[in-house]
Design a protein around this motif. Structure first.
Motif, PDB file in Angstrom:
ATOM      1  N   LEU A   1       0.844  -1.210   0.000  1.00  0.00           N
ATOM      2  CA  LEU A   1       0.000   0.000   0.000  1.00  0.00           C
ATOM      3  C   LEU A   1       0.874   1.253   0.000  1.00  0.00           C
TER       4      LEU A   1
ATOM      5  N   ASN B   1     -10.034   0.273   5.703  1.00  0.00           N
ATOM      6  CA  ASN B   1     -10.798  -0.891   5.222  1.00  0.00           C
ATOM      7  C   ASN B   1      -9.933  -1.788   4.338  1.00  0.00           C
ATOM      8  N   GLU B   2      -9.150  -1.147   3.472  1.00  0.00           N
ATOM      9  CA  GLU B   2      -8.274  -1.915   2.577  1.00  0.00           C
ATOM     10  C   GLU B   2      -7.217  -2.669   3.390  1.00  0.00           C
TER      11      GLU B   2
ATOM     12  N   THR C   1      -8.638  -5.696   5.164  1.00  0.00           N
ATOM     13  CA  THR C   1      -8.809  -6.819   4.236  1.00  0.00           C
ATOM     14  C   THR C   1      -7.479  -7.546   4.039  1.00  0.00           C
ATOM     15  N   LYS C   2      -6.435  -6.750   3.844  1.00  0.00           N
ATOM     16  CA  LYS C   2      -5.120  -7.364   3.600  1.00  0.00           C
ATOM     17  C   LYS C   2      -4.581  -8.028   4.862  1.00  0.00           C
TER      18      LYS C   2
END
Lengths: 238, 439
Positions: free
Chosen positions: B93, B254-255, B258-259
């Motif tokens: 990210l 949120n991303e 998830t990861k």
């Protein structure tokens, strides 16, 4: 909404501007029930200059208000230029008043913050079908008809009573209505000015075939009108 | 024509229009400045939480670490392998992450050789610390929460990883004299993760403030390597993630969640203002929002009642005029529009002056450099009003709606009156009222 699309009586005579069929109107004043109009019928034809006379409380103003769609009948029908008023909702009545009826009030009812031109223009401002240029031409023509084209930038409080009533007449004329209703148009004027106003109304009636229907107490005026309707106790007497 | 008509109607009773306009203007200024104060407080709390308290925009903890770390520290820390896995996820990210920092804390004792004081030893990443202290956002919004010496000493921890930073209060408790002598030895003692008692030396050399009075005698800062040495570990308690300017926290969070769910151990992720890790932020903002909401309600009600009162008076005086408009063909909506436009015009004119007054008042207050102690704060801060166009826009729209709705309600109720009653109204017609006004 287009008033012209509303129902029109099939047997409506084309020369009739107003057709009143057996109307009644009553009021409740405290505990008292007053029958202001009782089973009254009347026809006003195009181009007529009609005076409605009668004693105070005879129902003149009530009848005028009913014809002008300012009030509702209890029974009977009123047809204005072929349209049955009873079938119209409030907005349709507004449109009918705007397009078919001009009003001249006893106390002029001009808007003090608007100048003469704007006062006359007022009924046209809600007409989306009339473009600005056409509107201007109509206002100027109406002011010319009443002889006030030199006063268009004056405010009402800068004019005399007679001039104010002329403005009111121009405002009533500007939409080219089928009928002009006037409630004691000369009551607030001195006799000389009243005569001038009547002269103007007669001139407009003769030259432009404008239909006038007005109530009055002025006896001098009665001798000058072509049709007099006398009302007594809510009924037509003569 | 209708706008002109509406404008002239405002001039009809100048005193009434003026008093209504002043009410709208004062309400606008009041809400603007209240908004400016709350906005500044939020931005200050945000930036101090993210950068001064080094929580980052997002903090990553071992699952249930917040509740269990003090009890079973060994179980609720990230070992080197886990740290590497997290860094790998964060590297994916990288377009959103500006930098990261590692932290570990432990309760222990700080001693000057003769006297000891219980403290929480907070180990931080000196590289991330320096970056955080020099963030423009921190300096813009929360300069009062950063000691001038902190900025000067930001490099100190990089040059000497044994440098310890204490608060002025701890300096007083342990009788350290000012100016703090660089490299003055101090001792720290704490239990290691295995439960053994350990003590190490450090160099006193810097000072900081926590910003909060109740923490000023508690928190000492030292580069993380030194705390790891004290705890005999290479693990960390949490990893803070600092986002690049313009990156929204929630989508990133949120991303990241998830990861993180895909790696082999459970984690808890928190926003910087999450009440679980930042009760001060959520408590302070909660109080300010409640206070702001209360004043918003009061001011809006006052403005609304002023408009309703003023319009009601105006409409009573203009009853016959309304009847005349209806008689010449104005529909209900046309009359409503006329009165609503009057209100809109008055609101817009009033709020235009409100913008100018808000700007002048906030500039004057900021220039006056008024300083105060916020409740529980350890340092005085300046009373700053950070007025901005977003707040002004919001207040403008709010008062605009209030003015429009108030006028709509008043005129709508009047239009329920029969037309004939409107025309027969014996109240003053405007011919006379205007004459009175002009005299």
């Amino acid at each position: 909404m287009v008033v012209k699309n509303l129902d029109r009586a099939d047997n409506y005579p084309m020369s009739s501007v107003v057709e009143i069929k057996n109307i009644s109107k009553s009021y409740k004043l405290g505990e008292t029930h007053v029958d202001a109009i009782k089973s009254l019928s009347l026809v006003v034809t195009k181009g007529e200059f009609t005076a409605l006379i009668g004693a105070s409380g005879s129902g003149k103003t009530t009848l005028l208000n009913l014809i002008g769609c300012l009030d509702n009948v209890d029974r009977g029908d009123i047809l204005i230029d072929g349209m049955n008023v009873k079938q119209l909702n409030e907005n349709q009545k507004s449109q009918l008043r705007n397009e078919k009826i001009g009003f001249i009030f006893q106390s002029f009812n001009l808007i003090p913050v608007l100048n003469i031109y704007e006062n006359v223009e007022l009924p046209l401002t809600v007409r989306k079908d009339i473009k600005a240029e056409e509107r201007k031409a109509k206002v100027e023509a109406a002011l010319k008809d009443v002889g006030l084209n030199d006063f268009m930038h004056h405010r009402p409080d800068q004019l005399s009573g007679g001039q104010r009533q002329r403005v009111a007449i121009a405002r009533a004329l500007v939409t080219s209505p089928a009928l002009i209703l006037a409630d004691e148009p000369t009551a607030n004027l001195d006799s000389k000015t009243a005569n001038l106003i009547i002269d103007l109304m007669l001139e407009l009636n003769k030259k432009k075939n404008v239909t006038f229907f007005f109530c009055t107490h002025d006896e001098k005026l009665m001798s000058r009108v072509q049709k007099i309707v006398k009302i007594k106790d809510g009924q037509i007497e003569a | 024509m209708i706008w002109k008509f509406a404008y002239r109607n405002l001039l009809r009773n100048k005193r009434r229009s003026l008093s209504t306009g002043v009410a709208i203007c004062v309400g606008f200024v009041g809400l603007n400045l209240l908004g400016a104060y709350i906005f500044r407080a939020k931005m200050a709390l945000d930036t101090t939480s993210i950068y001064s308290a080094q929580k980052g925009h997002v903090s990553i903890f071992k699952k249930d670490s917040i509740e269990q770390y003090q009890i079973k520290p060994k179980k609720y820390i990230f070992n080197v392998d886990e740290q590497n896995q997290i860094q790998k996820v964060l590297a994916d990210l990288g377009d959103q992450v500006e930098y990261t920092g590692k932290q570990i804390s432990v309760p222990g004792l700080l001693s000057n050789g003769t006297k000891s004081h219980p403290v929480v030893i907070y180990g931080f990443d000196p590289v991330a610390f320096k970056k955080s202290l020099t963030q423009p956002a921190l300096l813009e919004w929360a300069k009062d929460w950063v000691l001038p010496s902190q900025l000067e000493d930001a490099d100190l921890f990089l040059k000497n990883p044994e440098t310890l930073s204490i608060t002025p209060k701890i300096a007083e408790l342990l009788s350290f004299n000012y100016p703090l002598k660089s490299n003055e030895p101090v001792q720290m003692a704490a239990r290691t993760l295995d439960g053994d008692l350990n003590a190490i030396n450090a160099d006193l050399g810097a000072e900081h403030t926590t910003g909060m009075q109740f923490l000023e005698d508690t928190i000492v800062l030292i580069p993380i390597a030194k705390v790891q040495e004290l705890l005999a570990t290479d693990a960390v308690e949490s990893i803070s993630v600092y986002l690049k300017p313009g990156v929204s926290v929630d989508p990133f969070l949120n991303e990241l969640k998830t990861k993180m769910a895909q790696i082999g151990f459970a984690t808890d992720l928190y926003r910087f203002d999450d009440p679980i890790i930042n009760a001060i932020h959520s408590g302070s903002m909660g109080f300010l929002y409640v206070m702001g909401g209360f004043f918003l309600f009061l001011i809006c009600t006052a403005v609304s009642l002023t408009i309703i009162n003023s319009l009601t008076m105006g409409i009573i005086e203009r009853t016959r005029e309304i009847g005349t408009l209806r008689a010449v063909g104005f529909k209900t909506i046309d009359v409503v529009q006329l009165f609503v436009r009057e209100s809109i015009l008055l609101s817009v004119i009033s709020m235009f002056f409100g913008v100018l007054i808000s700007f002048l008042v906030s500039s004057a207050i900021n220039a006056a450099n008024i300083r105060f102690f916020p409740p529980g704060a350890s340092t005085m801060i300046q009373f700053v009003l950070k007025w901005n166009l977003y707040i002004a826009g919001f207040v403008f729209i709010l008062l605009f709606i209030i003015a429009s709705v108030s006028s709509f309600l008043v005129i709508k109720s009047k239009l329920r009156t029969k037309l004939i009653a409107l025309l027969n109204d014996t109240s003053t017609f405007d011919d006379e009222s205007e004459e009175e006004e002009s005299t």
